[in-house]
Motif scaffolding. Structure first.
Motif, PDB file in Angstrom:
ATOM      1  N   PRO A 250       0.803  -1.222   0.000  1.00 24.80           N
ATOM      2  CA  PRO A 250       0.000   0.000   0.000  1.00 24.80           C
ATOM      3  C   PRO A 250       0.836   1.272   0.000  1.00 24.80           C
ATOM      4  O   PRO A 250       1.975   1.295   0.474  1.00 24.80           O
ATOM      5  CB  PRO A 250      -0.798  -0.112   1.298  1.00 24.80           C
ATOM      6  CG  PRO A 250       0.059  -0.929   2.201  1.00 24.80           C
ATOM      7  CD  PRO A 250       0.835  -1.877   1.323  1.00 24.80           C
ATOM      8  N   LEU A 251       0.234   2.318  -0.557  1.00 20.41           N
ATOM      9  CA  LEU A 251       0.781   3.664  -0.485  1.00 20.41           C
ATOM     10  C   LEU A 251      -0.135   4.523   0.362  1.00 20.41           C
ATOM     11  O   LEU A 251      -1.352   4.332   0.368  1.00 20.41           O
ATOM     12  CB  LEU A 251       0.885   4.311  -1.866  1.00 20.41           C
ATOM     13  CG  LEU A 251       2.026   3.888  -2.787  1.00 20.41           C
ATOM     14  CD1 LEU A 251       1.690   2.590  -3.497  1.00 20.41           C
ATOM     15  CD2 LEU A 251       2.337   4.981  -3.799  1.00 20.41           C
ATOM     16  N   THR A 252       0.450   5.472   1.059  1.00 23.10           N
ATOM     17  CA  THR A 252      -0.316   6.511   1.727  1.00 23.10           C
ATOM     18  C   THR A 252       0.353   7.840   1.424  1.00 23.10           C
ATOM     19  O   THR A 252       1.574   7.910   1.299  1.00 23.10           O
ATOM     20  CB  THR A 252      -0.395   6.291   3.246  1.00 23.10           C
ATOM     21  OG1 THR A 252      -1.212   7.320   3.835  1.00 23.10           O
ATOM     22  CG2 THR A 252       0.965   6.323   3.904  1.00 23.10           C
ATOM     23  N   GLY A 253      -0.459   8.881   1.317  1.00 24.08           N
ATOM     24  CA  GLY A 253       0.107  10.197   1.051  1.00 24.08           C
ATOM     25  C   GLY A 253      -0.278  11.204   2.112  1.00 24.08           C
ATOM     26  O   GLY A 253      -0.237  12.406   1.865  1.00 24.08           O
ATOM     27  N   THR A 254      -0.629  10.739   3.294  1.00 28.11           N
ATOM     28  CA  THR A 254      -1.098  11.640   4.335  1.00 28.11           C
ATOM     29  C   THR A 254      -0.060  12.703   4.681  1.00 28.11           C
ATOM     30  O   THR A 254       1.136  12.455   4.656  1.00 28.11           O
ATOM     31  CB  THR A 254      -1.474  10.853   5.609  1.00 28.11           C
ATOM     32  OG1 THR A 254      -1.974  11.777   6.586  1.00 28.11           O
ATOM     33  CG2 THR A 254      -0.280  10.115   6.194  1.00 28.11           C
ATOM     34  N   SER A 255      -0.558  13.886   5.022  1.00 29.18           N
ATOM     35  CA  SER A 255       0.322  14.961   5.483  1.00 29.18           C
ATOM     36  C   SER A 255       0.172  15.182   6.986  1.00 29.18           C
ATOM     37  O   SER A 255       0.765  16.105   7.538  1.00 29.18           O
ATOM     38  CB  SER A 255       0.000  16.269   4.734  1.00 29.18           C
ATOM     39  OG  SER A 255      -1.357  16.628   4.913  1.00 29.18           O
ATOM     40  N   ASP A 256      -0.600  14.319   7.634  1.00 24.43           N
ATOM     41  CA  ASP A 256      -0.856  14.422   9.076  1.00 24.43           C
ATOM     42  C   ASP A 256       0.126  13.526   9.834  1.00 24.43           C
ATOM     43  O   ASP A 256       0.137  12.315   9.623  1.00 24.43           O
ATOM     44  CB  ASP A 256      -2.293  13.991   9.348  1.00 24.43           C
ATOM     45  CG  ASP A 256      -2.709  14.155  10.800  1.00 24.43           C
ATOM     46  OD1 ASP A 256      -1.974  13.679  11.688  1.00 24.43           O
ATOM     47  OD2 ASP A 256      -3.783  14.740  11.048  1.00 24.43           O
ATOM     48  N   PRO A 257       0.933  14.096  10.733  1.00 20.05           N
ATOM     49  CA  PRO A 257       1.923  13.273  11.465  1.00 20.05           C
ATOM     50  C   PRO A 257       1.298  12.129  12.244  1.00 20.05           C
ATOM     51  O   PRO A 257       1.852  11.031  12.298  1.00 20.05           O
ATOM     52  CB  PRO A 257       2.599  14.282  12.402  1.00 20.05           C
ATOM     53  CG  PRO A 257       2.366  15.616  11.780  1.00 20.05           C
ATOM     54  CD  PRO A 257       1.047  15.521  11.083  1.00 20.05           C
ATOM     55  N   ALA A 258       0.133  12.357  12.856  1.00 19.17           N
ATOM     56  CA  ALA A 258      -0.529  11.296  13.609  1.00 19.17           C
ATOM     57  C   ALA A 258      -0.982  10.169  12.688  1.00 19.17           C
ATOM     58  O   ALA A 258      -0.846   8.987  13.020  1.00 19.17           O
ATOM     59  CB  ALA A 258      -1.731  11.864  14.370  1.00 19.17           C
ATOM     60  N   HIS A 259      -1.490  10.545  11.510  1.00 23.27           N
ATOM     61  CA  HIS A 259      -1.924   9.524  10.555  1.00 23.27           C
ATOM     62  C   HIS A 259      -0.733   8.741  10.008  1.00 23.27           C
ATOM     63  O   HIS A 259      -0.858   7.540   9.723  1.00 23.27           O
ATOM     64  CB  HIS A 259      -2.711  10.167   9.418  1.00 23.27           C
ATOM     65  CG  HIS A 259      -4.055  10.677   9.819  1.00 23.27           C
ATOM     66  ND1 HIS A 259      -4.830  11.487   9.013  1.00 23.27           N
ATOM     67  CD2 HIS A 259      -4.775  10.488  10.959  1.00 23.27           C
ATOM     68  CE1 HIS A 259      -5.952  11.771   9.634  1.00 23.27           C
ATOM     69  NE2 HIS A 259      -5.948  11.187  10.820  1.00 23.27           N
ATOM     70  N   MET A 260       0.417   9.388   9.853  1.00 26.00           N
ATOM     71  CA  MET A 260       1.620   8.669   9.419  1.00 26.00           C
ATOM     72  C   MET A 260       1.920   7.534  10.398  1.00 26.00           C
ATOM     73  O   MET A 260       2.155   6.386  10.003  1.00 26.00           O
ATOM     74  CB  MET A 260       2.816   9.611   9.344  1.00 26.00           C
ATOM     75  CG  MET A 260       2.787  10.591   8.201  1.00 26.00           C
ATOM     76  SD  MET A 260       4.300  11.618   8.191  1.00 26.00           S
ATOM     77  CE  MET A 260       3.942  12.727   6.823  1.00 26.00           C
ATOM     78  N   LYS A 261       1.906   7.843  11.679  1.00 24.14           N
ATOM     79  CA  LYS A 261       2.179   6.832  12.709  1.00 24.14           C
ATOM     80  C   LYS A 261       1.118   5.738  12.705  1.00 24.14           C
ATOM     81  O   LYS A 261       1.428   4.546  12.821  1.00 24.14           O
ATOM     82  CB  LYS A 261       2.241   7.499  14.091  1.00 24.14           C
ATOM     83  CG  LYS A 261       3.440   8.426  14.291  1.00 24.14           C
ATOM     84  CD  LYS A 261       4.722   7.625  14.486  1.00 24.14           C
ATOM     85  CE  LYS A 261       5.859   8.524  14.961  1.00 24.14           C
ATOM     86  NZ  LYS A 261       7.124   7.754  15.106  1.00 24.14           N
TER      87      LYS A 261
END
Length: 284
Positions: A250-261
């Motif tokens: 999977p890829l994710t492109g989130t810019s939210d630090p909490a969502h990255m974790k």
């Protein structure tokens, strides 16, 4: 009958469990790339397509992370793409009057400069030239990409935004199939079931992007909400866990630090075979 070259086993060991996508981030690209690396991502996806990516900004983020001692180049899986002129704006990474083979080489050289490296781990054709068929232009580009791989400027090759027909025609035209297929993955088409089956049969790694944005209805579905609650997880984490369970990278492109974790933490989730089947059948 074509002889298919499977991906070397030693190469699969260096492929991370998650890729961080850098599209549509513009002047935030450098900071978000560095933030993703600090969060724990070790796979970075970009493209030499200034219209939607700021590849030079990715390189700036990498350089900042190297300077800070967060990662070294050898820790990372870097993936970029060659994009036809029709997918670009006026900021081209190659001479539009040059042959396609030359454009591939020029785009690669530009990417290596942007990313501050002498090789990438994966070089992807950013969509075939036709929405229907694998054309002579695609064949020329693919052979040029193979030469980039053989020269050591990339370790692996891939294609993106492809249909089953593209892949079948590609396999008939070339002795080598891609190591990766990267597609936008819609639940309503059975999570790209036909293309995933083709990939599975040929030991191609399927990279799924827009897993959240293309499937908002799944994130809101009672089954996924219930699974999230019972696993003390978010619906997004359940979707990423499912993607891995059916063999996707999977890829994710989130810019939210909490969502990255949170996205990275989905690697630790486990769901049952029955649950995987239930999610796979939600919308197709």
């Amino acid at each position: 009958m074509a002889q298919y070259n499977a991906m070397p086993s030693e190469q699969t060991k260096s492929i991370p469990d998650f890729l961080y996508g850098t599209a549509w981030k513009e002047d935030r690209t450098a900071a978000l790339t560095e933030l993703a690396l600090r969060a724990g991502f070790r796979g970075i996806d970009t493209a030499n397509q200034r219209r939607h990516y700021f590849e030079e900004g990715v390189g700036q983020g990498l350089a900042a992370a190297y300077r800070a001692g967060v990662v070294t180049r050898s820790d990372l899986f870097l993936q970029t793409k060659f994009t036809y002129q029709r997918g670009q704006d006026h900021r081209l990474p190659y001479d539009p009057a040059a042959s396609l083979s030359t454009q591939v080489a020029q785009s690669m050289a530009s990417s290596l400069t942007h990313l501050g490296t002498d090789y990438v781990d994966s070089y992807v054709l950013h969509g075939p030239s036709s929405g229907y068929d694998w054309t002579e232009a695609d064949a020329e580009v693919w052979e040029a990409m193979i030469r980039e791989r053989d020269s050591g400027r990339t370790r692996l090759l891939g294609v993106s935004n492809v249909s089953l027909q593209h892949l079948e025609q590609m396999a008939s035209a070339h002795s080598e199939v891609p190591a990766f297929v990267q597609n936008r993955c819609f639940a309503r088409t059975g999570w790209d079931r036909e293309v995933r089956a083709f990939c599975r049969e040929r030991k191609i790694i399927y990279q799924g992007f827009s897993l959240l944005t293309a499937n908002v209805e799944v994130l809101r579905h009672p089954l996924v909400a219930d699974l999230a609650a019972r696993n003390n997880a978010t619906p997004a984490q359940i979707v990423f866990c499912f993607a891995r369970a059916v063999g996707m990278l999977p890829l994710t492109g989130t810019s939210d630090p909490a969502h990255m974790k949170q996205d990275l933490a989905s690697c630790d989730l486990v769901i049952s075979t029955e649950t995987v089947r239930a999610i796979e059948s939600l919308a197709g």
